[in-house]
Each structure stands twice: as structure tokens, then as C-alpha cells.
Design an enzyme around this catalytic site. Structure first.
Site, PDB file in Angstrom:
ATOM      1  N   GLU A 190      17.174  55.861  60.542  1.00  0.00           N
ATOM      2  CA  GLU A 190      17.372  54.259  61.672  1.00  0.00           C
ATOM      3  C   GLU A 190      18.457  54.290  62.659  1.00  0.00           C
ATOM      4  O   GLU A 190      19.173  52.865  62.284  1.00  0.00           O
ATOM      5  CB  GLU A 190      16.680  53.063  60.181  1.00  0.00           C
ATOM      6  CG  GLU A 190      15.795  52.869  60.058  1.00  0.00           C
ATOM      7  CD  GLU A 190      15.880  51.661  59.633  1.00  0.00           C
ATOM      8  OE1 GLU A 190      16.424  51.153  59.221  1.00  0.00           O
ATOM      9  OE2 GLU A 190      14.924  51.961  58.935  1.00  0.00           O
ATOM     10  N   GLU A 206      10.003  54.614  54.282  1.00  0.00           N
ATOM     11  CA  GLU A 206       9.612  53.520  53.935  1.00  0.00           C
ATOM     12  C   GLU A 206       8.577  52.132  54.628  1.00  0.00           C
ATOM     13  O   GLU A 206       8.626  52.034  55.388  1.00  0.00           O
ATOM     14  CB  GLU A 206      10.729  52.928  54.673  1.00  0.00           C
ATOM     15  CG  GLU A 206      12.691  53.853  53.807  1.00  0.00           C
ATOM     16  CD  GLU A 206      13.593  53.284  54.289  1.00  0.00           C
ATOM     17  OE1 GLU A 206      14.090  52.181  54.476  1.00  0.00           O
ATOM     18  OE2 GLU A 206      14.785  53.510  54.526  1.00  0.00           O
TER      19      GLU A 206
END
Ligand code: BGC
Length: 488
Positions: A212, A403
Site C-alpha cells: 500500500e 487483504e
């Protein structure tokens, strides 16, 4: 009876964790990262920037990994696991003096890093052997149990010798260790990635370079309320960091491909991707042109910018949503074998009064009003399908859901969250033809939720932080059944 909804053969079912969030609590404390310093800083704690919870009181995966991996394998019937390596554990001291050849493009961007074998030997001498050994034991155990490993090279903490977040927060101009604002960090990351690939390549085939990048850049440099280091608010810094992270992905991609030559699975020797976290983004009021524009800008900035850079070489440095000729940098595109997608929520975007000159300062994420998690994130399962469709259609890479999960201390909402998101994932694969190769639930056990500390409980297993005991939440049985049958 409803039809069995099967997933493709060989689908990866796992859970995801990161080193900093689970390792400490038993065994050696690692004080050598920017995050460690950041969450211990008294001023940060006093001002409520961070929770005051400390990672050294965490779940203790460093010592208890075997029982946790067993849970994943035997109780959840997982065939995969996502883990990360802490850079500061492997290299607690600087690697600056390990010689490499850096190739710059004509604009001065780092285009490639060449590491001679002699420098790899030097890195080996500098690496902390006890940390390397422990990581080997963890990865070996995972493999022995039949868990395919997805290894994240960088999941946020930087070694202190690269980034001093307190120094940067107080006086960036004079700070020496500027983290991702410094181009030199890209070079050190190339060395770290090369070392990881060479050292663990006989155990790992699936890699994520960076987790990320947008969170690192925007939370750290645009949104001090997030409690992320170094707590600044400056769009040009955020974009500089994002650019460097995108370049760092490419450089790491090349190193991993070069230094991991050993195949241990069908993904071998190295399948390398990046992990990104696009969310379902809509205007708060669809009839308000200002909200619509704000949502468009946010979707572009949060969901697209970094993938446009990594995959297309488009570096929109003034964030005007137009790629000027000098923002086209195809020479920095190195590859991305798959996209790791972390999907959590829907965000409703409102246009508010600006605090700075760029329209991005007028963007506000409206508080969750409907079905919310403990974190205040809106539960929005159909966003899973929507995002997977968008990501594949735009970037044409196979996808792994790296995720997806819920902060839910009661454990009551998690089964519904899991089931409903998997239903949407199923539709994306079977009805829309999106090539999704695996799903990793965040997370196996409760862990240290960055600035929020231990309050946010994402674990399929609840952790008692006093005794380090793990107990299953209600979703364990459900997830275990799904993974065993490879079907909903
Ligand atoms: C991160 C994790 C984090 C999770 C929940 C993701 O953005 O990769 O480290 O714990 O979301 O907030």
C-alpha cells in the site's frame, strides 16, 4: 439447497499479517525502526497522535509462530500465508557503504541498480544472522506445513538509519534521515530486496514488493490525523514519496527476479507484484457536482495514481489528472506480475472548505452512517466485485486479494463480513471472468493496528495480550469450512 459455489482449482486461501504488527510480545524487541520510535514518542502519545499502546506488548509471533501457523493450516485449512520481513531486523545498521552501480535517466530518476556479487556478500556480512535465522525458521515451518508463502518485502517500518520521523516532523528542512523523500532510500531498498530474494528464495516464490504505497504517502504526508509517521501535510511531499515508492517497486522487482533463481512451486522462481488498497469511492451527494468532482479526484488519487505509475509509467506530479509529456516515464516501468488488492470498504466523499491550494485539500471522507466496523469503515461487500472488475479491466494483471477483513472486537460481525465478501469475489471470478488467484483474510490473529494500537481487533483469533493466548472467533469455523471445500 443452494448450489455449491466452487473456486478454481489451486486457489490460494490464506491469512495476511505483517512483521511489525505481530512479531513483538515475546522474544527480542526491535527498537530500530521509524514506527517503533514514532509510537514511543511522548509528544505523539500525549497529543493522541498514537494510542500509547506499544508493539512490544504484541501477540509475540516471533516466538509463537509455530502454533499460529498450525492454526492456519489445521484449523483454517489454509494452503497459503502472507507474511512480511522487517527491514530493521535484518539490517539494524546502515548499508549505505555497500557499493552498487546506480543508473539514472536523463531527468535524474533512478532507473536501475546493479549489485555485484561481492556486494551481496557484504550485505550477508552486515545482516543480523539471528534475525535471518528466525525468519528462515518461520518460512520453513510454513512450507513444511504446506502453506504457500506470499512474502511482502516492505510493510511500512523503515530502519531508523533511513528515517527519523520525529526529526522530520519537527524540522524537515534540516532532517538528515528523510525516509522515502530521499532518493537514496530507493537504492537501499534495492539492496534489501536483492538480499531477501537471495536469502529466502529457496523458500519463497510469491513476492509483494511494497504494501500500500498510497497509505505510506498519503497518511504520512497528507493526513496527520491518521497518526502515521512523519505526520506532515504537504501534497508535494506526498507525491514525491509516492513517486519514489513506485520507482522502488520497479527496482525491487528487478532485483527479486535476478536474485531468486530457485523454484519451489508453480509460482517459481519468483512471481512479483505490488499490494494496493483501492476502495469503492462514491460522492456523498450524487446530485452535488462538487461532491462528484471531489469523488472523481479522490478515486484517481487514491485508487489509480500509483498503479498508473507502476504499470503505465504515468507520473502525474501535479495531480491535475492529465499526463504531460514530461510526466510520462515508461523507462521506469519494470514489471508487475500480479496485482495484490486489499479491499476493505466504501468511502463517501464530500467536498468541504479547502485548507490548501489544491482541490485535494477540499476532500473529506464522510463518517460511516450505515453498517460500520469498529474502525468506522463502511461494510460494503459489492465493492469487492466492483474493485476487482475495475482493477483487471484497467491494468490487465492477474489478481490476488491480499487483504480483506474487519475490525470487530465482538467477533459477531466477522462471519457475515467474510461470507458476503467471498460471495462477491466468487461472482467476480465466475460471472465476470476476473482471474483472481487467491484470497488472504486480514488477519490470522489480533495485532498492533499502527496508530490505533490494540483496540482494533482484526483477528480470526482473538489475542489475550496479557497471556498471549489465542482463541477462535466465530468466523474460524466458517473460514475453515470454506477453505477445506474450496467452495462457499
Ligand atoms: C494494512 C494493514 C492494516 C490493515 C487494517 C491495511 O491497510 O496493510 O497493515 O492493519 O489494513 O487497517
Amino acid at each position: 439447497m443452494s448450489r455449491v459455489k466452487s473456486f478454481p482449482e489451486g486457489f490460494l486461501w490464506g491469512t495476511a499479517m505483517s512483521g511489525f504488527q505481530v512479531e513483538m510480545g515475546r522474544g527480542p524487541v526491535d527498537p530500530n525502526s521509524d514506527w517503533f520510535k514514532w509510537v514511543h514518542d511522548e509528544e505523539n502519545i500525549r497529543l493522541g497522535v498514537v494510542s500509547g499502546d506499544l508493539p512490544e506488548n504484541g501477540p509475540g509471533f516471533w516466538e509463537l509462530y509455530e502454533e499460529d501457523l498450525l492454526r492456519a493450516r489445521k484449523e483454517l485449512n489454509n494452503n497459503a500465508i502472507r507474511l512480511s520481513i522487517e527491514w530493521s531486523r535484518i539490517f539494524p545498521n546502515p548499508t549505505f557503504d555497500v557499493p552498487v552501480r546506480v543508473v539514472y535517466d536523463r531527468r535524474g530518476n533512478i532507473e536501475r541498480v546493479d549489485i555485484p556479487k561481492s556486494s551481496m556478500d557484504e550485505l550477508e556480512r552486515k545482516a543480523d544472522s539471528s534475525a535471518v535465522n528466525r525468519y528462515r525458521e518461520i518460512l520453513k515451518k510454513a512450507r513444511e506445513l504446506g502453506l504457500e508463502i506470499l512474502l511482502t518485502v516492505y510493510h511500512w517500518p523503515l530502519p531508523l538509519w533511513i528515517h527519523d520521523p520525529i526529526e522530520c516532523k519537527h524540522d524537515l528542512m534540516h532532517a538528515e534521515k528523510k525516509g522515502w523523500l530521499n532518493d537514496a532510500t530507493i537504492i537501499e531498498f534495492a539492496k534489501f530486496s536483492a538480499y531477501i530474494a537471495e536469502t529466502f528464495g529457496d523458500l519463497v516464490d510469491l513476492y509483494a514488493t511494497i504494501n500500500e504505497p498510497i497509505v505510506v504517502a498519503f497518511n504520512g504526508y497528507l493526513n496527520p490525523e491518521s497518526g502515521f509517521p512523519p505526520g506532515l501535510r504537504d501534497l508535494s511531499l506526498a507525491l514525491k514519496v509516492l513517486k519514489n515508492l513506485a520507482i522502488a517497486h520497479g527496482v525491487a522487482y528487478e532485483q527479486i527476479k535476478l536474485w531468486d533463481r530457485i523454484s519451489v512451486s508453480k509460482y517459481g522462481p519468483a512471481t512479483v507484484g505490488i499490494v494496493h488498497c483501492p476502495q469503492a469511492i462514491v460522492p456523498y451527494d450524487a446530485k452535488s457536482p462538487k461532491d462528484v468532482r471531489a469523488a472523481d479526484l479522490w478515486r484517481y488519487s487514491w485508487n489509480e495514481w500509483v498503479l498508473n505509475a507502476v504499470i503505465q509509467g504515468d507520473y502525474d506530479m501535479n495531480l491535475d489528472m492529465i499526463i504531460d509529456p514530461e510526466e510520462k516515464l515508461p523507462n521506469l516501468v519494470k514489471g508487475c506480475d500480479y496485482l495484490g488488492i486489499n479491499y476493505y470498504m466504501r468511502q463517501r466523499i464530500r467536498c468541504v472548505e479547502k485548507r490548501g491550494s489544491h482541490p485535494i485539500y477540499g476532500i473529506e471522507i464522510a463518517p460511516c452512517e450505515g453498517d460500520c466496523t469498529d474502525f468506522g469503515w463502511e461494510i460494503y461487500p459489492s465493492g469487492m466485485r466492483e474493485i476487482l472488475n475495475w482493477a483487471y479491466r484497467k491494468y490487465r494483471r492477474k489478481i490476488i486479494v491480499t487483504e480483506n477483513g474487519i475490525a470487530d472486537a465482538s467477533g459477531e460481525k466477522r462471519p457475515r463480513y467474510l461470507q458476503s465478501h467471498l460471495e462477491e469475489l466468487y461472482k467476480a471470478i465466475n460471472e465476470d471472468g476476473i482471474p483472481v488467484k487467491g484470497y488472504f483474510h486480514w488477519s490470522l490473529i489480533d495485532n498492533y493496528e499502527w496508530a490505533k494500537g490494540f483496540k482494533m481487533r482484526f483477528g480470526l483469533y482473538r489475542v489475550d495480550y496479557q497471556t498471549k493466548e489465542r482463541s477462535p472467533t466465530k468466523a474460524v469455523e466458517l473460514y475453515g469450512r470454506i477453505c477445506e471445500r474450496n467452495a462457499l
